[in-house]
Design an enzyme around this catalytic site. Sequence first.
Site, short mmCIF file in Angstrom:
data_model
loop_
_atom_site.label_atom_id
_atom_site.label_comp_id
_atom_site.label_asym_id
_atom_site.label_seq_id
_atom_site.Cartn_x
_atom_site.Cartn_y
_atom_site.Cartn_z
CB ALA A 15 70.29 8.88 46.85
NE ARG A 16 73.90 5.33 41.62
CZ ARG A 16 72.69 4.99 41.15
NH1 ARG A 16 71.83 4.36 41.90
NH2 ARG A 16 72.35 5.30 39.91
CE LYS A 96 66.15 18.59 40.07
NZ LYS A 96 65.40 17.97 38.99
NE ARG A 164 63.24 10.47 38.60
CZ ARG A 164 63.45 11.77 38.47
NH1 ARG A 164 62.43 12.60 38.38
NH2 ARG A 164 64.66 12.26 38.39
CG ASP A 177 63.84 15.92 35.76
OD1 ASP A 177 63.48 15.45 36.85
OD2 ASP A 177 64.78 15.49 35.09
#
Lengths: 352, 352
Positions: A15-16, A96, A164, A177
């Site tokens: 998000a950053r 994603k 996570r 990932d």
Amino acid sequence: MGNVRWGVIGSGYVAREFAQALAEVAGGQINAIWSNTNEHAKRFASSFGIPNVVRTVEELAHSDDVDAVYVASLNHLHFPHAYQAIQAGKPVLVEKPFTLNAQEAEKLIDAAREKRVLCMEAMWTRFVPAVREARRLAGTGVIGDVLGVEAALGMCQKKDVDSRFFRKEFGGGALYDMGVYPLYLVMDFMGMPTATESTAAILQETQVDESCSLSLRYPNGRSASIRCSITGVIEEDAVITGERGSIIIHPPLFRPYRLTLTTMPTEQVSRSERTKKGFLASVLSRLSGAGKPRSRTFKIPFNNNGYGYQVEEFMASLEKGEIENPTMPLSDTLNAMRIMDEARAQWRTARI
Amino acid sequence: MGNVRWGVIGSGYVAREFAQALAEVAGGQINAIWSNTNEHAKRFASSFGIPNVVRTVEELAHSDDVDAVYVASLNHLHFPHAYQAIQAGKPVLVEKPFTLNAQEAEKLIDAAREKRVLCMEAMWTRFVPAVREARRLAGTGVIGDVLGVEAALGMCQKKDVDSRFFRKEFGGGALYDMGVYPLYLVMDFMGMPTATESTAAILQETQVDESCSLSLRYPNGRSASIRCSITGVIEEDAVITGERGSIIIHPPLFRPYRLTLTTMPTEQVSRSERTKKGFLASVLSRLSGAGKPRSRTFKIPFNNNGYGYQVEEFMASLEKGEIENPTMPLSDTLNAMRIMDEARAQWRTARI
């Protein structure tokens, strides 16, 4: 449209990056932020000068001050969050992995098509200049038919079973990932395979894949392979092999900025004398300079942190009223989810 | 033993390389040559100062002036020629592919063991300094457990359906000609796989593989892949991926002379703060310098044309009275033949 007012779901690293990229391209701004932790949302808002911190995803989805939603929550929340936004009639850019499986992806895509809102997976590496250039080069036929692609991405990460990355319930693991990036790269050049075989090193404690490989089969015996890991150190590059040449996308595959194009001089390939002299002789004559394939390495730099290209592209699609972006179509997203489903199904049944 | 008097079967490119290499190392000389074409044998003999041109393989095999036999005939003749030499009690160095299938390989190996004569596949790339050094490095544990290997070798060759490279009856095709090299490299670092899956692009005219890929499965989800072609341009390198680092054997894989060793600083890997900051953050921190893995590239040159190392090694084994060379044991040869048999069986049944 002029100015897109974004609502962002999630306040983590990506998000950053998105916020940073948006600040560097024209045509958009973040107007609202939601995060699981309100404290984080507030901090994020103050970092990026975002006027509204909302309390619920629902509030953000229905806000009249939000034109488009960027979904950057934990992997297992992409589906419910994007679905809510779409139901509220908002265009969505979804991090994603798009969802946790093809079934969820299909539901999301159906919903977006029904509501006629733009929906796109945030596969930012598909839009970066080096990948675009590699695609353009392959498209010119300079390397002939593509015979295969090998791509890999990995990172040596501490095995923290509480993070996570290693939690199954949050959509952790190497394939989600890391693997998606080389997978999309393969699909860029070869499309949907006819079959997938996968191996995975499964972390006993949490049952996620810490490393995995996919072998993808294509018609006429062509094939591609990807390899990824969140615990191993992997050479992060891609090689596109063609009948008359190859394109190497050099490390880091995450933010590639160098390509090597190798082409065989046609006259050398077809000189029958080389065949007569024998195969090894032709290898050696190449090494010694005669009939040598030509290699050129290009530098293709970025103008922003790399995320800006997809943001611009998404906003251009919005402007044009497209409900799908032609460079990152939903069919590719669905195909990728299907491939990953197949790979994971094999891990469950494989006892090697 | 002092001086090994060699008998050479075949006078093609590889036989010349062998002769060249033998001239550059101590302890051996060619004493007799046989070729399918007597004219070629004579020319070869005059090029390398070989005293005896023999008329039959049998004559060479039984010659008292021959201490060891190098089998460099066409692929489909390796088995009968090597078998004849072994039956005559001669030690044999057999060009790759050792035979055309595992059944032939087994017979040859059994015969050699029964006769107690040294028998070795001429997998010269296993002995070259760069490969030895890569093996040594991996053996020190510096990259941790090996998670996977990717290796590829290819050459853009004119599709001449009359050349041996494209003839099934002569043992043509990419796997026999090119694929064996990356295959042996994988086995060097990972041993025998538990399963093999293969794809191949089959040349319609002659039914040989012009390109193929093998996906090799290992316990605990580890995997390796090889790719090879005699019609496509392939990036000819190998990447050995470990839990804490990687080793790249740079192109050309045929005659490698550069290695890159990348290692993760242990303190960086285990710093839990990186996990907290997020995975992408750790990628970026690496790229920006902090916690960056260390990479070093070594040049490891040759002292001869590359074939000398295996010749020296074979002669050293002879000197010691070994009937198997520990670096290139017959078990590896048999395993490689079994893997190739399995791959070819899959091509026959696959209709993708």
